[in-house]
Design an enzyme around this catalytic site. Structure first.
Site, PDB file in Angstrom:
ATOM      1  N   PRO A 100       0.616  -1.330  -0.071  1.00  0.00           N
ATOM      2  CA  PRO A 100       0.742  -0.042  -0.360  1.00  0.00           C
ATOM      3  C   PRO A 100       1.105   1.294  -0.129  1.00  0.00           C
ATOM      4  O   PRO A 100       1.972   0.981   0.842  1.00  0.00           O
ATOM      5  CB  PRO A 100      -0.626  -0.440   0.943  1.00  0.00           C
ATOM      6  CG  PRO A 100      -0.088  -0.961   2.068  1.00  0.00           C
ATOM      7  CD  PRO A 100       0.621  -1.711   0.950  1.00  0.00           C
ATOM      8  N   SER A 107       6.954   1.572  -0.166  1.00  0.00           N
ATOM      9  CA  SER A 107       6.289   1.338  -1.320  1.00  0.00           C
ATOM     10  C   SER A 107       6.725   1.676  -2.714  1.00  0.00           C
ATOM     11  O   SER A 107       7.418   0.650  -3.782  1.00  0.00           O
ATOM     12  CB  SER A 107       5.031   2.012  -1.816  1.00  0.00           C
ATOM     13  OG  SER A 107       4.575   2.337  -2.525  1.00  0.00           O
ATOM     14  N   ASP A 151      14.809   2.664   4.239  1.00  0.00           N
ATOM     15  CA  ASP A 151      13.739   2.365   3.394  1.00  0.00           C
ATOM     16  C   ASP A 151      14.911   2.195   2.525  1.00  0.00           C
ATOM     17  O   ASP A 151      14.486   0.644   1.966  1.00  0.00           O
ATOM     18  CB  ASP A 151      12.869   4.041   2.376  1.00  0.00           C
ATOM     19  CG  ASP A 151      12.009   3.252   3.714  1.00  0.00           C
ATOM     20  OD1 ASP A 151      11.593   3.557   5.330  1.00  0.00           O
ATOM     21  OD2 ASP A 151      10.762   4.059   3.621  1.00  0.00           O
TER      22      ASP A 151
HETATM   23  O1  PMV Z   1       8.940   6.081   4.739  1.00  0.00           O
HETATM   24  P1  PMV Z   1       8.511   5.909   6.177  1.00  0.00           P
HETATM   25  O2  PMV Z   1       6.890   5.938   6.331  1.00  0.00           O
HETATM   26  O3  PMV Z   1       8.206   4.446   6.834  1.00  0.00           O
HETATM   27  O4  PMV Z   1       9.103   6.103   6.963  1.00  0.00           O
HETATM   28  C1  PMV Z   1      11.170   6.386   7.069  1.00  0.00           C
HETATM   29  C2  PMV Z   1      11.086   6.456   8.182  1.00  0.00           C
HETATM   30  C3  PMV Z   1      11.722   8.112   8.905  1.00  0.00           C
HETATM   31  O5  PMV Z   1      12.554   7.500   9.483  1.00  0.00           O
HETATM   32  C4  PMV Z   1      10.496   8.674   8.984  1.00  0.00           C
HETATM   33  C5  PMV Z   1      12.118   8.650   7.531  1.00  0.00           C
HETATM   34  C6  PMV Z   1      13.604   8.498   7.285  1.00  0.00           C
HETATM   35  O6  PMV Z   1      13.946   9.014   5.976  1.00  0.00           O
HETATM   36  O7  PMV Z   1      14.197   7.985   7.250  1.00  0.00           O
END
Ligand code: PMV
Length: 312
Positions: A100, A107, A151
């Site tokens: 999602p 994603s 990520d």
């Molecule tokens: O992509 P998400 O919603 O899992 O967020 C990434 C994690 C954060 O620490 C909030 C941002 C980052 O760049 O590490």
């Protein structure tokens, strides 16, 4: 020499510890979620007229040449072809995903990683995971403002990681399998908004925020030790502490707190929001026996989707 058609996939991800503080240089822990995946297929464009981008999930079918400069799919394709040193091929690139969007499951990074891998395979020049991560990071920077890189790293390496921004990846050894139940609030929350809001508040008063980020770094280090020794009870305890800090930082949402509460009432060892916050997903640490009960409790508390995943 190219293949006629190739397919590559990349998993979703959850952050177990250290979202947000990771942006400020503290360590964090993330793991892949293989139950949800992005998939990319690359084949020759039989019409032979350039690069056709297909994203049936979002009803999109258009030529790369017609896509905007900063279009995410186009950008990742262009950057990857640059890295391969390939000029103006005729390709049909199809992207689908069961992850999602905008809910903290990675994603965007997974779609980028699947495209990068598939193009590398197609031209018989498969990329190292680090290169997949680096190209995906270029795209993340355009969409997330100031991403830490967690990520793209976890989805490119597709294994549990202990991550510190700008440092070489550290793989995490999991002492005993950990069962997680993921609950989706169904509330879309773009990462850049939450990260941008926190950044603005922190810029006003770094002295109020930096000790909190340091505390989250300590939690992540303690969690790493607990995960490595297979101590699920401690991992759960630390998750609860991490959630409490994220709440204090104004990152949670009443629905996230309700799902965390429902999971704990159903016997979770710990629960917290995961990812950017203000919506998106939460995670609960279960045992193989308690996972079904916790999943049912999340669904009846309003979770739009529940996914069970085992981290090894
Ligand atoms: O992509 P998400 O919603 O899992 O967020 C990434 C994690 C954060 O620490 C909030 C941002 C980052 O760049 O590490």
């Amino acid at each position: 020499m190219t293949h006629t058609a190739v397919k590559a996939t990349a998993p979703g991800k959850i952050i177990l510890f250290g979202e947000h503080s990771v942006v400020y240089g503290q360590p964090a822990i993330a793991v892949p979620v293989s139950q949800v995946r992005a998939t990319c297929t690359v084949r020759e464009n039989s019409a032979g007229t350039g690069i056709l981008l297909n994203a049936p999930d979002i009803d999109r079918r258009e030529y790369l040449s017609a896509a905007g400069e900063n279009d995410p799919l186009a950008l990742v394709v262009r950057r990857t072809l640059d890295a391969l040193g390939v000029d103006a091929p005729s390709l049909e690139i199809t992207v689908t995903s069961t992850i999602p969007i905008a809910c903290g499951l990675g994603s965007g990074a997974a779609i980028s990683a699947a495209i990068i891998r598939a193009l590398g395979e197609f031209f018989r020049r498969p990329f190292e995971s680090q290169t997949v991560s680096d190209i995906a990071f270029e795209v993340e920077k355009i969409y997330h403002g100031t991403p830490s890189g967690i990520d793209n790293t976890v989805v490119a390496f597709a294994q549990p990681i202990f991550f510190t921004k700008g440092q070489p990846i550290e793989r995490l050894t999991v002492g005993a399998p950990l069962t997680f139940v993921i609950g989706d609030t169904g509330i879309k929350s773009p990462t850049y908004k939450v990260v941008g809001d926190l950044r603005a508040r922190r810029t006003e008063n770094p002295a109020a925020f930096d000790p909190i980020f340091a505390e989250m770094g300590t939690l992540a280090r303690n969690a790493r030790a607990a995960i490595e020794r297979g101590d699920a009870a401690s991992v759960g305890q630390l998750m609860g502490e991490n959630h409490a800090i994220l709440r204090k930082l104004g990152i949670s949402h009443p629905m996230l707190d309700a799902l965390v509460g429902a999971a704990m009432d159903a016997g979770a060892l710990g629960a917290k929001l995961s990812g950017a916050g203000w919506g998106g997903n939460m995670i609960a640490l279960a045992t193989p026996d308690s996972a079904a009960k916790i999943g049912a409790a999340l669904a009846s508390a309003g979770a739009k989707r529940v996914i069970k995943t085992v981290v090894r």
